[in-house]
Design a protein around this motif. Structure first.
Motif, PDB file in Angstrom:
ATOM      1  N   ASN A 259       0.082 -14.349   5.010  1.00 34.32           N
ATOM      2  CA  ASN A 259      -0.727 -15.046   6.004  1.00 34.32           C
ATOM      3  C   ASN A 259      -0.374 -14.514   7.388  1.00 34.32           C
ATOM      4  OD1 ASN A 259      -1.757 -17.115   4.055  1.00 34.32           O
ATOM      5  ND2 ASN A 259       0.409 -17.661   3.979  1.00 34.32           N
ATOM      6  N   THR A 260      -1.312 -13.815   8.004  1.00 35.54           N
ATOM      7  CA  THR A 260      -1.063 -13.310   9.351  1.00 35.54           C
ATOM      8  C   THR A 260      -1.627 -14.246  10.411  1.00 35.54           C
ATOM      9  OG1 THR A 260      -3.046 -11.915   9.180  1.00 35.54           O
ATOM     10  CG2 THR A 260      -0.923 -10.902   8.638  1.00 35.54           C
ATOM     11  N   ILE A 261      -1.971 -15.455  10.011  1.00 34.46           N
ATOM     12  CA  ILE A 261      -2.593 -16.404  10.935  1.00 34.46           C
ATOM     13  C   ILE A 261      -1.609 -16.931  11.973  1.00 34.46           C
ATOM     14  CG2 ILE A 261      -4.444 -17.054   9.367  1.00 34.46           C
ATOM     15  CD1 ILE A 261      -2.830 -19.413   8.421  1.00 34.46           C
ATOM     16  N   ASP A 272       1.562 -11.125  13.750  1.00 37.13           N
ATOM     17  CA  ASP A 272       0.393 -11.901  13.339  1.00 37.13           C
ATOM     18  C   ASP A 272      -0.916 -11.343  13.906  1.00 37.13           C
ATOM     19  OD1 ASP A 272       0.652 -12.549  15.988  1.00 37.13           O
ATOM     20  OD2 ASP A 272       1.170 -14.660  15.658  1.00 37.13           O
ATOM     21  N   ASP A 273      -2.004 -12.062  13.637  1.00 34.46           N
ATOM     22  CA  ASP A 273      -3.337 -11.616  14.047  1.00 34.46           C
ATOM     23  C   ASP A 273      -3.476 -11.480  15.558  1.00 34.46           C
ATOM     24  OD1 ASP A 273      -4.525 -11.472  11.472  1.00 34.46           O
ATOM     25  OD2 ASP A 273      -4.786 -13.645  11.461  1.00 34.46           O
ATOM     26  N   TYR A 286      -0.582  -4.493  11.329  1.00 32.48           N
ATOM     27  CA  TYR A 286      -0.958  -4.649   9.920  1.00 32.48           C
ATOM     28  C   TYR A 286      -0.354  -3.594   8.993  1.00 32.48           C
ATOM     29  CZ  TYR A 286      -4.518  -7.968  11.559  1.00 32.48           C
ATOM     30  OH  TYR A 286      -5.168  -9.039  12.118  1.00 32.48           O
ATOM     31  N   ILE A 297      -4.576 -10.496   2.340  1.00 37.70           N
ATOM     32  CA  ILE A 297      -4.179 -10.953   3.668  1.00 37.70           C
ATOM     33  C   ILE A 297      -5.107 -12.072   4.121  1.00 37.70           C
ATOM     34  CG2 ILE A 297      -3.811 -10.333   6.078  1.00 37.70           C
ATOM     35  CD1 ILE A 297      -3.312  -7.458   5.185  1.00 37.70           C
ATOM     36  N   THR A 299      -6.371 -14.231   7.175  1.00 38.25           N
ATOM     37  CA  THR A 299      -6.445 -13.901   8.584  1.00 38.25           C
ATOM     38  C   THR A 299      -7.321 -14.872   9.366  1.00 38.25           C
ATOM     39  OG1 THR A 299      -7.073 -12.133  10.133  1.00 38.25           O
ATOM     40  CG2 THR A 299      -8.394 -12.342   8.151  1.00 38.25           C
ATOM     41  N   ARG A 301      -8.580 -13.327  12.134  1.00 37.54           N
ATOM     42  CA  ARG A 301      -9.311 -12.268  12.827  1.00 37.54           C
ATOM     43  C   ARG A 301      -9.977 -11.349  11.793  1.00 37.54           C
ATOM     44  NH1 ARG A 301      -9.519 -13.057  18.488  1.00 37.54           N
ATOM     45  NH2 ARG A 301      -7.537 -13.959  19.196  1.00 37.54           N
ATOM     46  N   LEU A 305      -9.499  -7.185  11.180  1.00 35.24           N
ATOM     47  CA  LEU A 305      -8.771  -6.708  10.003  1.00 35.24           C
ATOM     48  C   LEU A 305      -9.660  -5.872   9.094  1.00 35.24           C
ATOM     49  CD1 LEU A 305      -6.269  -6.596   8.226  1.00 35.24           C
ATOM     50  CD2 LEU A 305      -6.898  -8.848   7.300  1.00 35.24           C
TER      51      LEU A 305
END
Length: 319
Positions: A259-261, A272-273, A286, A297, A299, A301, A305
């Motif tokens: 989770n890149t949130i 992260d995003d 990333y 992933i 996201t 965004r 991405l």
């Protein structure tokens, strides 16, 4: 119990054999179930909440137009048993509840205390606190009908309703296009799924740096359960826990979901995003996940991405 676990795992991994309709969602699900695939699945957190109310039908429609692979939605149940989409248990943040029930000052705003008819009276708000009178909280059924054959669905906050979710999915013919997750022990998961010959894909959620999370992770690994993916969460890169967990997951034959949130879920701020959004090259953020073998992933965004993954040849869906 071991036979049950093996049967569930075998069912999850062999389900690719049933695909024959050629829908986009089926193709995405096939990539998820294929441990050899290098396609990176892009999951949208509550849909396109930057432009539409989170967990709304337009938020789903817009991520489909963007080319996302999966909608992450959250479930709650009304007092009369209807499953609806909402992250919060309380509707105040995302709806005009205060206005609708302005003459009932003691009225509970919890979804579990509201009937579905009362939920339908509410209008959704955008992230900028603007009420949109034409948009209302959708039911799970409505959301799945919107997603059917177009995009896969991750059901969050929904494992407690597994029987009901599965019943709706089976009725609509979308079971193969769903993945449901939780942080439950493997025995709890096995018991819930055991009565059914046909199950939704299941993914464990693992906090890999806490004691309980490490114990849960080790238990899944040692019991021989091979889910399509593990969702790994970690707050710091200092101890190497993420790198070690990735090696173990890949060796087992499962995919890695990150989770890149928020930085708190992926090694800290800067990973992260939002960091990718302000970077000269999104790959500055990333690429570390691709190098670790991550292929799913989540996201906030999606356009950013998807654009970057496409540029490096990791987001071209096989027909």
């Amino acid at each position: 119990m071991r036979r049950v676990l093996l049967a569930i795992a075998a069912g999850l991994l062999s389900a690719v054999a049933v695909f024959g309709q050629g829908s986009r969602a089926d193709a995405i699900a096939a990539e998820i179930r294929n441990p050899e695939s290098d396609y990176v699945v892009v999951i949208c957190h509550r849909g396109d909440w930057r432009n539409f109310p989170e967990n709304s039908i337009p938020a789903i429609e817009n991520i489909i137009r963007m080319g996302a692979d999966m909608m992450e939605l959250d479930l709650k149940k009304t007092s009369d048993g209807v499953l609806v989409l909402s992250h919060d248990g309380d509707v105040r943040r995302c709806t005009n509840f205060g206005w609708v029930f302005r003459n009932e000052p003691g009225k509970s705003a919890r979804i579990s205390d509201l009937t579905y008819e009362e939920i339908c009276r509410l209008s959704l708000k955008t992230g900028h606190d603007v009420t949109l009178d034409t948009l209302h909280i959708p039911t799970l059924r409505e959301a799945l009908l919107c997603c059917k054959d177009r995009i896969c669905v991750n059901v969050d906050q929904g494992f407690d309703y597994y029987d009901e979710v599965l019943a709706i999915a089976e009725e609509l013919g979308v079971t193969e296009q769903l993945i449901i997750k939780s942080g439950n022990p493997i025995d709890v998961v096995a018991k819930r799924m055991a009565p059914y010959a046909h199950n939704i894909m299941y993914m464990p959620v693992i906090g890999i740096q806490g004691k309980s999370g490490r114990e849960l992770f080790n238990n899944y690994m040692l019991r021989g359960f091979v889910p399509p993916a593990y969702e790994l969460c970690w707050g710091s890169n200092e101890d190497g826990a993420f790198a070690e967990a990735c090696l173990r997951v890949r060796a087992q034959g499962s995919k890695i979901w990150v989770n890149t949130i928020w930085g708190s879920l992926c090694g800290g701020n800067g990973n992260d995003d939002d960091a990718a959004f302000v970077a000269a090259d999104p790959g500055d953020v990333y690429q570390q996940y691709i190098d670790a073998g991550v292929s799913m992933i989540q996201t906030d965004r999606p356009e950013l991405l998807i654009g970057w993954l496409t540029s490096i040849g990791r987001h071209t869906l096989k027909k």
